[in-house]
Write an enzyme that holds these catalytic residues in place. Structure first.
Site, mmCIF file in Angstrom:
data_model
loop_
_atom_site.group_PDB
_atom_site.id
_atom_site.type_symbol
_atom_site.label_atom_id
_atom_site.label_comp_id
_atom_site.label_asym_id
_atom_site.label_seq_id
_atom_site.Cartn_x
_atom_site.Cartn_y
_atom_site.Cartn_z
ATOM 1 N N SER A 36 0.980 -1.169 -0.017
ATOM 2 C CA SER A 36 0.166 -0.084 0.096
ATOM 3 C C SER A 36 0.963 1.221 -0.117
ATOM 4 O O SER A 36 2.194 1.114 0.272
ATOM 5 C CB SER A 36 -1.031 0.035 1.155
ATOM 6 O OG SER A 36 -0.159 0.052 2.330
ATOM 7 N N ASP A 43 8.332 2.480 4.812
ATOM 8 C CA ASP A 43 9.612 1.986 4.379
ATOM 9 C C ASP A 43 10.621 3.071 4.161
ATOM 10 O O ASP A 43 11.746 2.925 4.480
ATOM 11 C CB ASP A 43 9.524 1.312 2.940
ATOM 12 C CG ASP A 43 10.581 0.670 2.741
ATOM 13 O OD1 ASP A 43 11.395 0.081 3.521
ATOM 14 O OD2 ASP A 43 11.194 0.750 1.457
ATOM 15 N N ASP A 47 13.821 4.130 6.582
ATOM 16 C CA ASP A 47 15.078 3.972 5.817
ATOM 17 C C ASP A 47 16.075 4.917 6.462
ATOM 18 O O ASP A 47 15.646 6.087 6.374
ATOM 19 C CB ASP A 47 15.288 3.848 4.539
ATOM 20 C CG ASP A 47 16.410 3.878 3.736
ATOM 21 O OD1 ASP A 47 17.365 3.086 4.333
ATOM 22 O OD2 ASP A 47 16.247 3.818 2.370
#
Length: 109
Positions: A36, A43, A47
């Site tokens: 999604s 993500d 990071d």
């Protein structure tokens, strides 16, 4: 002469590393179906490159590492590295000794 062991060894399909591999495949299918926009943003947020101001981990223009620049800057070199890695694994598998199925056997040989 030694008698063969009466213990029946489990099928190779039921070894713990293989079972873990099966779960990884199933989880990948679930993750692919459940991707999604929220997941993409999550993500990026988690990071560390995002926190340093970079848009991607492939952005290596500021680094002094020539190998990373070559790897991420030239797709043919990246493709060569990826294919060569897989070919190496296949060659190692083909030359593996069937008798040394344990890591301990390999280390002590």
């Amino acid at each position: 002469m030694a008698q063969p062991s009466s213990e029946k060894t489990p099928s190779v399909y039921l070894y713990i590393p293989n079972i873990i591999g099966y779960f990884r495949i199933i989880i990948n299918f679930i993750a692919f179906a459940g991707s999604s926009t929220f997941g993409a943003v999550l993500d990026m947020v988690t990071d560390s490159m995002f926190l340093s101001g970079k848009t991607s981990h492939k952005d290596v223009k500021d680094t002094g590492n020539w190998l990373l620049k070559l790897y991420y800057g030239h797709r043919p070199f990246m493709a060569f590295c990826c294919v060569a890695s897989e070919v190496l694994y296949i060659i190692l598998f083909l030359f593996a000794d069937e008798k040394s199925t344990s890591l301990l056997n390999t280390l002590t040989a």
